[in-house]
Structure formats: C-alpha cells, structure tokens
Scaffold this motif. Structure first.
Motif, PDB file in Angstrom:
ATOM      1  N   ARG A   8      36.748  50.766 -19.571  1.00 37.19           N
ATOM      2  CA  ARG A   8      37.054  49.862 -18.457  1.00 37.19           C
ATOM      3  C   ARG A   8      38.427  49.243 -18.663  1.00 37.19           C
ATOM      4  O   ARG A   8      38.780  48.839 -19.765  1.00 37.19           O
ATOM      5  CB  ARG A   8      36.005  48.752 -18.372  1.00 37.19           C
ATOM      6  N   CYS A   9      39.204  49.166 -17.568  1.00 34.10           N
ATOM      7  CA  CYS A   9      40.548  48.570 -17.626  1.00 34.10           C
ATOM      8  C   CYS A   9      40.433  47.068 -17.817  1.00 34.10           C
ATOM      9  O   CYS A   9      39.719  46.388 -17.076  1.00 34.10           O
ATOM     10  CB  CYS A   9      41.334  48.869 -16.355  1.00 34.10           C
ATOM     11  N   ARG A  10      41.118  46.574 -18.813  1.00 34.09           N
ATOM     12  CA  ARG A  10      41.060  45.140 -19.118  1.00 34.09           C
ATOM     13  C   ARG A  10      41.695  44.302 -18.004  1.00 34.09           C
ATOM     14  O   ARG A  10      41.354  43.144 -17.801  1.00 34.09           O
ATOM     15  CB  ARG A  10      41.780  44.889 -20.442  1.00 34.09           C
ATOM     16  N   GLU A  11      42.613  44.903 -17.259  1.00 35.01           N
ATOM     17  CA  GLU A  11      43.323  44.158 -16.215  1.00 35.01           C
ATOM     18  C   GLU A  11      42.619  44.234 -14.858  1.00 35.01           C
ATOM     19  O   GLU A  11      42.314  43.215 -14.256  1.00 35.01           O
ATOM     20  CB  GLU A  11      44.766  44.675 -16.086  1.00 35.01           C
ATOM     21  N   CYS A  12      42.350  45.463 -14.354  1.00 40.59           N
ATOM     22  CA  CYS A  12      41.827  45.571 -12.983  1.00 40.59           C
ATOM     23  C   CYS A  12      40.329  45.871 -12.939  1.00 40.59           C
ATOM     24  O   CYS A  12      39.714  45.825 -11.873  1.00 40.59           O
ATOM     25  CB  CYS A  12      42.604  46.635 -12.195  1.00 40.59           C
ATOM     26  N   GLY A  13      39.726  46.176 -14.109  1.00 39.32           N
ATOM     27  CA  GLY A  13      38.273  46.364 -14.151  1.00 39.32           C
ATOM     28  C   GLY A  13      37.782  47.735 -13.709  1.00 39.32           C
ATOM     29  O   GLY A  13      36.587  48.005 -13.747  1.00 39.32           O
ATOM     30  N   THR A  23      45.081  54.199 -21.230  1.00 39.97           N
ATOM     31  CA  THR A  23      45.674  53.328 -20.200  1.00 39.97           C
ATOM     32  C   THR A  23      45.084  53.631 -18.830  1.00 39.97           C
ATOM     33  O   THR A  23      44.700  54.757 -18.528  1.00 39.97           O
ATOM     34  CB  THR A  23      47.214  53.489 -20.076  1.00 39.97           C
ATOM     35  N   CYS A  24      45.024  52.593 -18.015  1.00 34.98           N
ATOM     36  CA  CYS A  24      44.492  52.688 -16.661  1.00 34.98           C
ATOM     37  C   CYS A  24      45.451  53.476 -15.771  1.00 34.98           C
ATOM     38  O   CYS A  24      46.647  53.213 -15.759  1.00 34.98           O
ATOM     39  CB  CYS A  24      44.310  51.273 -16.121  1.00 34.98           C
ATOM     40  N   GLU A  25      44.908  54.457 -15.039  1.00 30.24           N
ATOM     41  CA  GLU A  25      45.743  55.267 -14.155  1.00 30.24           C
ATOM     42  C   GLU A  25      46.296  54.452 -12.993  1.00 30.24           C
ATOM     43  O   GLU A  25      47.259  54.844 -12.351  1.00 30.24           O
ATOM     44  CB  GLU A  25      44.904  56.392 -13.523  1.00 30.24           C
ATOM     45  N   PHE A  26      45.648  53.339 -12.701  1.00 32.62           N
ATOM     46  CA  PHE A  26      46.030  52.572 -11.509  1.00 32.62           C
ATOM     47  C   PHE A  26      47.029  51.461 -11.827  1.00 32.62           C
ATOM     48  O   PHE A  26      47.992  51.275 -11.098  1.00 32.62           O
ATOM     49  CB  PHE A  26      44.779  51.999 -10.843  1.00 32.62           C
ATOM     50  N   CYS A  27      46.780  50.713 -12.902  1.00 33.04           N
ATOM     51  CA  CYS A  27      47.647  49.553 -13.166  1.00 33.04           C
ATOM     52  C   CYS A  27      48.293  49.601 -14.549  1.00 33.04           C
ATOM     53  O   CYS A  27      49.010  48.679 -14.928  1.00 33.04           O
ATOM     54  CB  CYS A  27      46.856  48.258 -12.995  1.00 33.04           C
ATOM     55  N   PHE A  28      48.042  50.669 -15.330  1.00 34.89           N
ATOM     56  CA  PHE A  28      48.593  50.818 -16.678  1.00 34.89           C
ATOM     57  C   PHE A  28      48.080  49.775 -17.668  1.00 34.89           C
ATOM     58  O   PHE A  28      48.632  49.591 -18.742  1.00 34.89           O
ATOM     59  CB  PHE A  28      50.142  50.850 -16.672  1.00 34.89           C
ATOM     60  N   GLY A  29      47.016  49.057 -17.293  1.00 36.32           N
ATOM     61  CA  GLY A  29      46.394  48.114 -18.231  1.00 36.32           C
ATOM     62  C   GLY A  29      45.697  48.868 -19.351  1.00 36.32           C
ATOM     63  O   GLY A  29      45.422  50.066 -19.229  1.00 36.32           O
ATOM     64  N   PRO A  30      45.395  48.182 -20.473  1.00 34.36           N
ATOM     65  CA  PRO A  30      44.703  48.847 -21.581  1.00 34.36           C
ATOM     66  C   PRO A  30      43.223  49.071 -21.278  1.00 34.36           C
ATOM     67  O   PRO A  30      42.583  48.227 -20.640  1.00 34.36           O
ATOM     68  CB  PRO A  30      44.866  47.857 -22.739  1.00 34.36           C
TER      69      PRO A  30
HETATM   70 ZN   LIG Z   1      43.721  48.898 -14.303  1.00 35.84          ZN
END
Ligand SMILES: [Zn+2]
Length: 412
Positions: A8-13, A23-30
């Motif tokens: 799960r993306c720590r930034e956008c969930g 890394t998240c494909e959508f927001c590059f969050g971890p």
């Molecule tokens: Zn994300």
C-alpha cells in the motif's frame, strides 16, 4: 504463515499486488506492507511467541514472509542490558541498552536482511544486492553466502576498511563506487530497474524495512510485555526510527500489550550529516539534503528516504532530535564501553552522545524508562578511535619497569 494483503502507498493509499516493487505508480510515494490485522491477531499470543525460536522468527506472524528455514542465520533476540552505571553518569533513572552488536554480522542490519532474503527466495530471485554504508553490506554478503545466492554489494569507495574486508570475505561481488551513499543509492535504483535481482533496500525495501520492527517487539517482550517511556534511535535513512515506533503500536493493535504505547521517540544524528535534526531544530517541514562529512559513516545519508516520516514520528511522540560532533561521537563510544562493557561503532557513539545531550537539555527525563539502540559493533570502526585508544604504558618486561609505570600499584 504470513498474513499479508497487499503493498500500500504510504502517501495516497492505493494498493498493489505483492511483488518486488517499492514506489507507487501514481504518486511515487513509498510502498508499505499491508497486513490482514484480524488474521495476525488470531495467530499471535504471548505464549506462542515465548515458546518460539530465539530469533526474529518468534514474531513470524507479524512479519511479511514465512521463516526461510535453514537458509537463514540466527538473527535477533539480542540482549536488553540494564545500564545503571551509564544512567548514573548521565543523571538518569532507568536506562537499558538493546545490544544489537550481537547479531551474526554485528549490526541490526542482519534483521532487515533476514526478512529481505526470505522474500527474495520466495520471489525466486537468484541474486541478492544492496546499496550500503557498510553494515548492510556485511549482512547482505553473509546472508547470500549462507543461502547460496550470488551477491552484488554497492558501497561508497571511502568506506572504513574493516567494513569492506568484512563484506569481501563472504565471496560475493563488492562494488566500490566513486561517490557518496546518495550516488550509490541512485546507481542501485538504475541497476534494479534493469536486472531481476533482489536489492534489499531498493526493490524489496517494503519487506526489508519490516524487519526493523523486531527491535521493538523484542524490547517490549524483554521488558515483560511493557513498552519503554522513551527510546533513542540513530537516524540514517530514518526507516529504523519509524519502524520501531510502528512495532510498539502493532503489538498493541494485535492484543499483545495491555496498554496503548506512549513511547516518546528521539533521534540521533552527527552534525556532519544532520538533515533531519536540522529540520527539527529549525521547526521546518522540509528536509534539505546535505553533503555528508562525519566519522559516523553508517549514518552518512545526506538525502534520507524516510527522513520526513522520522521527523513526523519524533514530533508526534514528543521526542527530540540531537546532532552531535565527531568528538562527542568518540566520547560517546568511550562512555558506553567504560560504563557498560559494550563496544559500539560510531553510530552508537552518535546515539550515546545524543542521549547525553538530550538528558542535559531535559528532553529525556530521570523519571523515564529509556531504551537506547546500540546498532553496530565497534570493531567495524576502529579507525575512529585508533589515535586516542592505545596502551596505558609501554614497558620493558621487568617487575621494576611495571612498578615505575604504575607506582600506585606498588603501594597497595
Ligand atoms: Zn501513491
């Protein structure tokens, strides 16, 4: 069995399937591991854990991968040592040292590497790799040797000789890169994108990082299933600090602790590489990357991947963040050795010196139960001490020479 639902993306969930990705494909969050909390809760009990192996795998249901059997070394379940002489010297009350110098390659990195290796084997990856400031290099090379995998370990070329030797001995490939850790890390992200390898702290980082929680699990269990009031943790990437806090919270979430943890979390950095401490002390929300220059090379990460989350954790829990000079680091190593008989590396010197500083400033109080994380062994960083630590006297092999050098012993 592991009770993992997704990454799960720590930034956008947003959630993603379990794979070697970070890394998240959508927001590059971890990306982080998301667990089936109810399944974990049903699988754990104090009794089952206490009857488990003397290693991190006693907490297997709380980790993102099943124990890899014989492929793993015995990692974790290190001593939690009551440090009354250290406490007295600093004017503190109850201080404990979690002595993680006792792991197979003498640092806490064996924990995260054991989890990353288990996951690499599960993914069927044949090459184990990492970007390292030294301790991780030792741990990855040793773990790969034990599991029969090929290894590529990337380090800054100016690393302490002891850390290079203690990596090369395991027979893998040691790649000394002409650059600092941030350069090494960037290069590894590029290689990871090109090759189907398990990079412990790059593409399997979400799993790897979970290994750090075992430091919190063990601390609580060793304190009789209670949490400390205050912990102090060295900050390199910032991951260890955030995971220790997460570890305490998870124990409570799955029903292993009676009371919700109220652990204040403090961080320790060297002034020659203190991007997180600087942001904290300036009251800033952004972390400005720095060019590291410190003897504490295992913490010399100028652009810390989890720096922001570490800063957040310290602020939320009411801890502090200290930065200490290289001279204070050496004094810190000596203080712990002289009072408790534990020889820590420069990162431990940073932590002990920060403990001293935060105690003096009243951030760490005498009425608190404090746990200090000693993350690596002093034999890894002898160079930092060599000029100051030598023989008390050099004498001829005669009794008279001894009496001359130590007249006070003759009187007695
Ligand atoms: Zn994300």
């Amino acid at each position: 069995m592991a009770h993992v639902e997704a990454l799960r993306c720590r930034e956008c969930g947003k959630t993603f399937p379990i794979a070697p990705s970070y890394t998240c494909e959508f927001c590059f969050g971890p990306l982080e591991v998301a667990y089936d909390r109810e399944a974990v809760k049903a699988a754990v009990s104090r009794e089952a854990i206490e009857a488990g192996p003397p290693s991190i795998w006693r907490y297997a249901p709380l980790l993102p991968v099943d124990p890899p059997g014989d492929a793993t070394q015995q990692v974790g379940w290190t001593p939690l040592v009551r440090a009354d002489r250290l406490a007295a010297e600093l004017g503190l009350g109850e201080v404990w040292v979690k002595d993680d110098t006792r792991n197979p390659t003498n640092s806490f990195k064996d924990r995260v590497v054991a989890v990353a290796l288990a996951k690499a084997l599960e993914f069927g990856l044949k090459t184990f790799a990492c970007a390292s400031t030294g301790n991780l290099a030792n741990a990855v090379a040793a773990a790969a040797a034990r599991a029969g995998l090929e290894s590529y370990v990337f380090v800054p070329a100016d690393l302490e000789p002891a850390k290079i030797v203690a990596t090369a001995i395991f027979g893998g490939n040691v790649v000394a890169v002409d650059g600092n850790y941030d350069d090494v890390n960037r290069l590894c992200a590029e290689v990871a994108a090109e090759r189907p390898w398990a990079f412990a702290n790059v593409n399997v980082r979400p799993f790897y990082a979970e290994g750090s929680k075992t430091l919190a699990f063990e601390t609580a269990e060793q304190l009789g299933w209670e949490t400390p009031d205050h912990v102090i943790v060295p900050v390199g990437s910032g991951s260890l600090l955030t995971k220790i806090r997460k570890g305490f919270d998870e124990l409570y979430d799955v029903g292993l602790l009676a009371d919700a943890p109220q652990v204040r979390v403090s961080g320790a950095q060297a002034t020659g590489c203190a991007p997180v401490a600087t942001a904290f002390n300036d009251g800033a929300d952004t972390i400005r990357p720095v060019k590291p220059s410190t003897i504490a090379k295992s913490l010399a990460i100028g652009n810390p991947a989890d720096g922001y989350y570490a800063l957040d954790t310290v602020r939320e829990t009411g801890g502090g963040l200290a930065a200490v000079t290289d001279d204070e680091v050496v004094d810190g190593i000596r203080l712990l050795a002289r009072t408790e008989g534990i020889f820590g590396e420069t990162a431990v010197g940073v932590t002990i010196a920060s403990l001293k500083k935060l105690a003096r400033e009243g951030v760490i109080r005498p009425d608190e139960r404090v746990v200090v994380y000693a993350t690596g062994h002093g034999l890894k960083t002898l160079d930092a001490l060599a000029p100051q630590s030598g023989p008390t006297a050099v004498i001829k092999p005669t009794l008279d020479a001894f009496w001359d050098a130590f007249p006070e012993t003759k009187e007695a």
